[in-house]
Design a protein around this motif. Structure first.
Motif, PDB file in Angstrom:
ATOM      1  N   GLU A 193       0.850  -1.189   0.000  1.00  0.00           N
ATOM      2  CA  GLU A 193       0.000   0.000   0.000  1.00  0.00           C
ATOM      3  C   GLU A 193       0.890   1.245   0.000  1.00  0.00           C
ATOM      4  O   GLU A 193       1.699   1.441   0.904  1.00  0.00           O
ATOM      5  N   PRO A 194       0.768   2.112  -1.021  1.00  0.00           N
ATOM      6  CA  PRO A 194       1.617   3.300  -1.071  1.00  0.00           C
ATOM      7  C   PRO A 194       1.208   4.343  -0.028  1.00  0.00           C
ATOM      8  O   PRO A 194       0.042   4.432   0.375  1.00  0.00           O
ATOM      9  N   TYR A 195       2.194   5.132   0.381  1.00  0.00           N
ATOM     10  CA  TYR A 195       1.908   6.294   1.222  1.00  0.00           C
ATOM     11  C   TYR A 195       3.000   7.344   1.002  1.00  0.00           C
ATOM     12  O   TYR A 195       4.101   7.035   0.554  1.00  0.00           O
ATOM     13  N   ILE A 196       2.645   8.584   1.288  1.00  0.00           N
ATOM     14  CA  ILE A 196       3.557   9.716   1.130  1.00  0.00           C
ATOM     15  C   ILE A 196       4.000  10.165   2.511  1.00  0.00           C
ATOM     16  O   ILE A 196       3.170  10.336   3.414  1.00  0.00           O
ATOM     17  N   ALA A 197       5.295  10.353   2.684  1.00  0.00           N
ATOM     18  CA  ALA A 197       5.836  10.712   4.002  1.00  0.00           C
ATOM     19  C   ALA A 197       6.852  11.833   3.855  1.00  0.00           C
ATOM     20  O   ALA A 197       7.459  12.027   2.794  1.00  0.00           O
ATOM     21  N   ALA A 198       7.044  12.565   4.946  1.00  0.00           N
ATOM     22  CA  ALA A 198       8.074  13.606   5.028  1.00  0.00           C
ATOM     23  C   ALA A 198       9.074  13.194   6.104  1.00  0.00           C
ATOM     24  O   ALA A 198       8.692  12.831   7.218  1.00  0.00           O
ATOM     25  N   ILE A 199      10.350  13.240   5.749  1.00  0.00           N
ATOM     26  CA  ILE A 199      11.415  12.865   6.685  1.00  0.00           C
ATOM     27  C   ILE A 199      12.250  14.086   7.014  1.00  0.00           C
ATOM     28  O   ILE A 199      12.768  14.764   6.113  1.00  0.00           O
ATOM     29  N   ASN A 200      12.374  14.388   8.294  1.00  0.00           N
ATOM     30  CA  ASN A 200      13.261  15.444   8.759  1.00  0.00           C
ATOM     31  C   ASN A 200      14.694  14.927   8.680  1.00  0.00           C
ATOM     32  O   ASN A 200      15.054  13.974   9.371  1.00  0.00           O
ATOM     33  N   LEU A 201      15.516  15.528   7.839  1.00  0.00           N
ATOM     34  CA  LEU A 201      16.858  15.002   7.596  1.00  0.00           C
ATOM     35  C   LEU A 201      17.815  15.258   8.752  1.00  0.00           C
ATOM     36  O   LEU A 201      18.882  14.660   8.806  1.00  0.00           O
ATOM     37  N   GLU A 202      17.458  16.134   9.665  1.00  0.00           N
ATOM     38  CA  GLU A 202      18.303  16.383  10.825  1.00  0.00           C
ATOM     39  C   GLU A 202      18.032  15.390  11.944  1.00  0.00           C
ATOM     40  O   GLU A 202      18.943  14.929  12.618  1.00  0.00           O
ATOM     41  N   THR A 203      16.747  15.031  12.134  1.00  0.00           N
ATOM     42  CA  THR A 203      16.371  14.134  13.231  1.00  0.00           C
ATOM     43  C   THR A 203      16.002  12.727  12.761  1.00  0.00           C
ATOM     44  O   THR A 203      15.815  11.838  13.594  1.00  0.00           O
ATOM     45  N   SER A 204      15.830  12.548  11.436  1.00  0.00           N
ATOM     46  CA  SER A 204      15.381  11.276  10.838  1.00  0.00           C
ATOM     47  C   SER A 204      13.941  10.947  11.206  1.00  0.00           C
ATOM     48  O   SER A 204      13.495   9.809  10.985  1.00  0.00           O
ATOM     49  N   GLU A 205      13.208  11.895  11.748  1.00  0.00           N
ATOM     50  CA  GLU A 205      11.800  11.668  12.084  1.00  0.00           C
ATOM     51  C   GLU A 205      10.973  11.553  10.811  1.00  0.00           C
ATOM     52  O   GLU A 205      11.055  12.402   9.923  1.00  0.00           O
ATOM     53  N   LEU A 206      10.170  10.490  10.722  1.00  0.00           N
ATOM     54  CA  LEU A 206       9.302  10.263   9.569  1.00  0.00           C
ATOM     55  C   LEU A 206       7.861  10.546   9.957  1.00  0.00           C
ATOM     56  O   LEU A 206       7.381  10.051  10.978  1.00  0.00           O
ATOM     57  N   ARG A 207       7.186  11.340   9.134  1.00  0.00           N
ATOM     58  CA  ARG A 207       5.780  11.658   9.392  1.00  0.00           C
ATOM     59  C   ARG A 207       4.969  11.321   8.154  1.00  0.00           C
ATOM     60  O   ARG A 207       5.257  11.796   7.057  1.00  0.00           O
ATOM     61  N   THR A 208       3.952  10.481   8.321  1.00  0.00           N
ATOM     62  CA  THR A 208       3.092  10.106   7.206  1.00  0.00           C
ATOM     63  C   THR A 208       2.148  11.254   6.870  1.00  0.00           C
ATOM     64  O   THR A 208       1.466  11.792   7.753  1.00  0.00           O
TER      65      THR A 208
END
Length: 497
Positions: free
Chosen positions: A396-411
């Motif tokens: 199942e596809p999803y779009i996420a944003a990753i903070n490159l400083e903290t590596s935090e992933l948010r869907t």
């Protein structure tokens, strides 16, 4: 009679010298009362793009820096930073100026640097100027009716933003990439008659968009109507497969296979002279041209080779044995998002930069399809998949944003009941496009000219969606996003630069 020692012309010259000397002395004594002014504004009446990250103001006299910085106004506001070099002031934007906007710059009440203490500080002559950003436009592939398989364009900045077809009905477009100024689009297309027979006979073309942003390149000032097509590469002796266009628009790399010898398979390069030449010594694996337009990343066995385009037979500039593919480059080429295939059947997304840092961002049992850097390079927008629990292998596809400083992933968006999708981040970083295709497996005997996926499935319908991003810089925050369905039927959306 004695003649006068001085002739009339000499007397006049001496008198003039005396008058000028007195005038100069008075000016030096009283000080220069001329007002300072702006001599040059580098964005005066220009149209700028995401690559234009700063302007320069040149003054007629040295200025009081603080007074200039406090009195400079841009409407609508564009946050930025000041720097000085003599009479030149540079203003660097924190993030690209949003597209489809007009701006006014004003400078009033700024003060001269060298006014005497016993005089009121002289104010600059009022200065006002205008500039604008490029049109907010994107291209996509049509899916319904007469537009099925045609390259479509929508200019959201137009008075009536209606989609227009750039290619004729007898071609089914399979892939495309805009040129850096957005005035043309490079695309591959298959004749519709061959598409019905599932025969791959695609050629490469360039088509005009009718959009001609201003640039230092004088040729960009000639506005050509949309839909003017030029053949770039034929299929006479070779089948044309994948292609990539360099960031400067000067180089095309194409994956080709010979019609006479299937072992003759590899990459070809096309320069502005229009001649296609093989990249000698390079296998035909997955590839992507680097943002500097001087090198290409090629998958070679168990690793990635960075090869110079000018001399591809030379030793690779770098070899990265850990990674299987590159899914995205930052705009300045200082970093890349790479995928590592792990021995435990998982995949890892890494951030790799030009100083040797290799940082694992996250690991997944699904797929890593795409990754696009936001302007500023602090956030990575990704198209990923997750495995659905059950007996069948379903992603199942999803779009996420990753903070490159903290590596935090948010869907950001989960694409439920959808097998595949594509994303495109706007050049100003304030919106994301994605599609919602519905596919079917075509029977072997079926005669259909419908557009197909890479796996051969026919796309029967598809909708386009826009995701407004929470900040002007395109950086991820905790603010939720709400996708907006566009009144368009199509797939493979891509913003113009």
């Amino acid at each position: 009679m004695k003649k006068s020692f001085l002739q009339p012309l000499d007397r006049a010259a001496i008198a003039l010298i005396l008058i000028l000397s007195v005038t100069i002395g008075l000016l030096l004594w009283s000080g220069d009362r001329s007002s300072s002014r702006v001599r040059d504004f580098s964005w005066q009446d220009k149209q700028i793009g995401a690559e234009d990250r700063g302007f320069i103001l040149t003054f007629s006299r040295p200025m009081n820096h603080t007074s200039v910085e406090q009195n400079l106004r841009i409407d609508p506001p564009l946050p930025g930073k000041f720097s000085w070099a003599g009479r030149r002031m540079a203003y660097t934007l924190i993030s690209p100026a949003p597209y489809g906007s007009e701006y006014q710059l004003k400078l009033l009440r700024a003060q001269d640097k060298f006014a005497k203490d016993n005089q009121p500080k002289r104010q600059i002559q009022p200065f006002t100027a205008k500039f604008k950003t490029r049109d907010r436009a994107f291209a996509y592939l049509g899916i319904e009716g007469n537009n099925a398989g045609r390259l479509m364009l929508v200019n959201l900045s137009a008075k009536q933003p209606k989609p227009i077809a750039l290619t004729p009905p007898d071609l089914v477009v399979t892939d495309f990439e805009p040129y850096p100024l957005g005035d043309r689009i490079l695309f591959s297309a298959n004749p519709r008659s061959f598409q019905r027979q599932s025969i791959l006979e695609q050629q490469l073309y360039a088509v005009t968009t009718g959009i001609a942003p201003q640039s230092d390149d004088s040729s960009s000032g000639r506005l050509e109507p949309p839909g003017k097509i030029k053949l770039v590469l034929d299929h006479k002796y070779y089948q044309n497969l994948k292609f990539d266009l360099s960031a400067d628009g000067q180089t095309i790399v194409v994956q080709r296979v010979s019609r006479r010898n299937s072992a003759d398979f590899g990459l070809w390069i096309i320069k502005p002279d229009g001649k296609a030449k093989p990249l000698k010594g390079q296998p035909g694996g997955d590839f992507k041209i680097a943002p500097d337009s001087k090198a290409i990343a090629i998958a070679q066995g168990e690793g990635l080779a960075i090869v110079p385009l000018d001399n591809p037979g030379d030793k690779p500039l770098d070899f990265l044995p850990k990674f299987g593919t590159i899914v995205g480059f930052s705009d300045d080429g200082s970093a890349a998002a790479m995928v590592k295939f792990n021995t435990d059947r998982t995949r890892s997304l890494y951030l790799v930069n030009n100083v040797g840092v290799e940082k694992e961002l996250f690991r997944t049992t699904g797929s890593i399809i795409d990754a696009q850097f936001a302007p500023g390079g602090k956030t990575l927008y990704c198209l990923l998949t997750q495995l659905i629990p059950g007996d069948q292998f379903i992603e199942e596809p999803y779009i996420a944003a990753i903070n490159l400083e903290t590596s935090e992933l948010r869907t950001l968006v989960v694409l439920k009941n959808q097998r595949q999708a594509e994303i495109s981040l706007s050049p100003d970083g304030i919106a994301l496009l994605f599609d919602q295709p519905v596919t079917i497996v075509q029977p072997a005997a079926a005669q259909s000219d419908a557009p197909r996926t890479d796996s051969g499935e026919a796309i029967v319908t598809s909708r386009l969606w826009l995701v407004p991003l929470p900040t002007g810089s395109g950086e991820s925050t905790s603010v939720s996003v709400e996708p907006e369905q566009l009144p368009l039927s199509g797939f493979h959306p891509d913003w113009l630069p």
